[in-house]
Design an enzyme around this catalytic site. Sequence first.
Site, PDB file in Angstrom:
ATOM      1  N   ASP A 220       0.872  -1.185   0.000  1.00 36.54           N
ATOM      2  CA  ASP A 220       0.000   0.000   0.000  1.00 36.54           C
ATOM      3  C   ASP A 220       0.904   1.229   0.000  1.00 36.54           C
ATOM      4  O   ASP A 220       1.659   1.443   0.957  1.00 36.54           O
ATOM      5  CB  ASP A 220      -0.888  -0.030   1.246  1.00 36.54           C
ATOM      6  CG  ASP A 220      -1.831   1.161   1.355  1.00 36.54           C
ATOM      7  OD1 ASP A 220      -1.613   2.174   0.652  1.00 36.54           O
ATOM      8  OD2 ASP A 220      -2.773   1.102   2.164  1.00 36.54           O
ATOM      9  N   ASP A 279      16.712   0.450 -11.671  1.00 36.87           N
ATOM     10  CA  ASP A 279      18.066   0.977 -11.853  1.00 36.87           C
ATOM     11  C   ASP A 279      18.953   0.626 -10.665  1.00 36.87           C
ATOM     12  O   ASP A 279      18.472   0.451  -9.539  1.00 36.87           O
ATOM     13  CB  ASP A 279      18.034   2.501 -12.016  1.00 36.87           C
ATOM     14  CG  ASP A 279      17.442   2.928 -13.350  1.00 36.87           C
ATOM     15  OD1 ASP A 279      17.454   2.109 -14.292  1.00 36.87           O
ATOM     16  OD2 ASP A 279      16.958   4.071 -13.443  1.00 36.87           O
TER      17      ASP A 279
END
Length: 305
Positions: A220, A279
């Site tokens: 969440d 990344d």
Amino acid sequence: MTRREIGKVIALTNPASGHGAAIRAAQLAIARLHRRGVEVVEIIGDDAHEARQLVGAALEQGADAVVATGGDGVVSNALQVLAGTGVPLGIVPAGTGNDHAREFGIPTNDPEAAADVVVDGWTETVDLGRIQWSGGDKWFGTVAATGFDSLVTDRANRMGWPHGRARYYLAMLAELSQLRLLPFRMVLDGTREIAADLTLVAFGNTRSYGGGMLICPDADHGDGLLDITMVHEASRTKLVRLFPTVMKGTHVDLDEVSTARAGSIQVDCPGINVYADGDFACPLPAEISAVPAALRVLRPSPRPG
């Protein structure tokens, strides 16, 4: 959700996203913004560091939002500037994964519709993840992953051929042939210690990574916590069978997968790196934490019309 007037935006585009699709998407989105009376300051982000500097300098001149066009990498780049500022983030998806856009219900194949979301001005305040290590820190919006995932990406980054997804798949096959359990040590919220041999660990501010894989299906983005998914399995066959269940998020019901939830996690595993929003972030050890209400995101209206 709250609504604000959007009269001027900074448009950050990664021209490499989506194998060049971001340039066309940005053109369509910017044209739509202009038609709706929005002033646009355009920034092309060939180099991530330079792009952040340019966005930061443009923000000093004032703007109602920053609009990132491209994949999760360019969104991540924008997060490094926007975290904690209160300036909203708009997203025009044009990458291969688009997990930020999926999380917030932003149209992934319609740049003009994504631009309309920006102009409509509905914002939600959400959490961000933050990774801190001896050499610096990095914000992330979706998932930070380490273990098998990061080893695959490490290998793919070292490969010069082939290009695109094929390189990732080849790297995955190579790492599967060397699959092993890794000695992780984690301390959750400074109190609960987990020392376990694991294949991979994912820390989710949101549910998905890698283009919709629901690695943390119950995450969440507004609860101030990170969901932790841990895979305890060194069998290549079982791990391969696990991958399809990740698309549905049902892997968390398997015996070889466990989950936890925490606001901050101290993580260590010798020689292993962390990737966030797809990344490279840092080598372990690191502290990975949720920062409540760190970002405002422009997303579709909460009601029709």
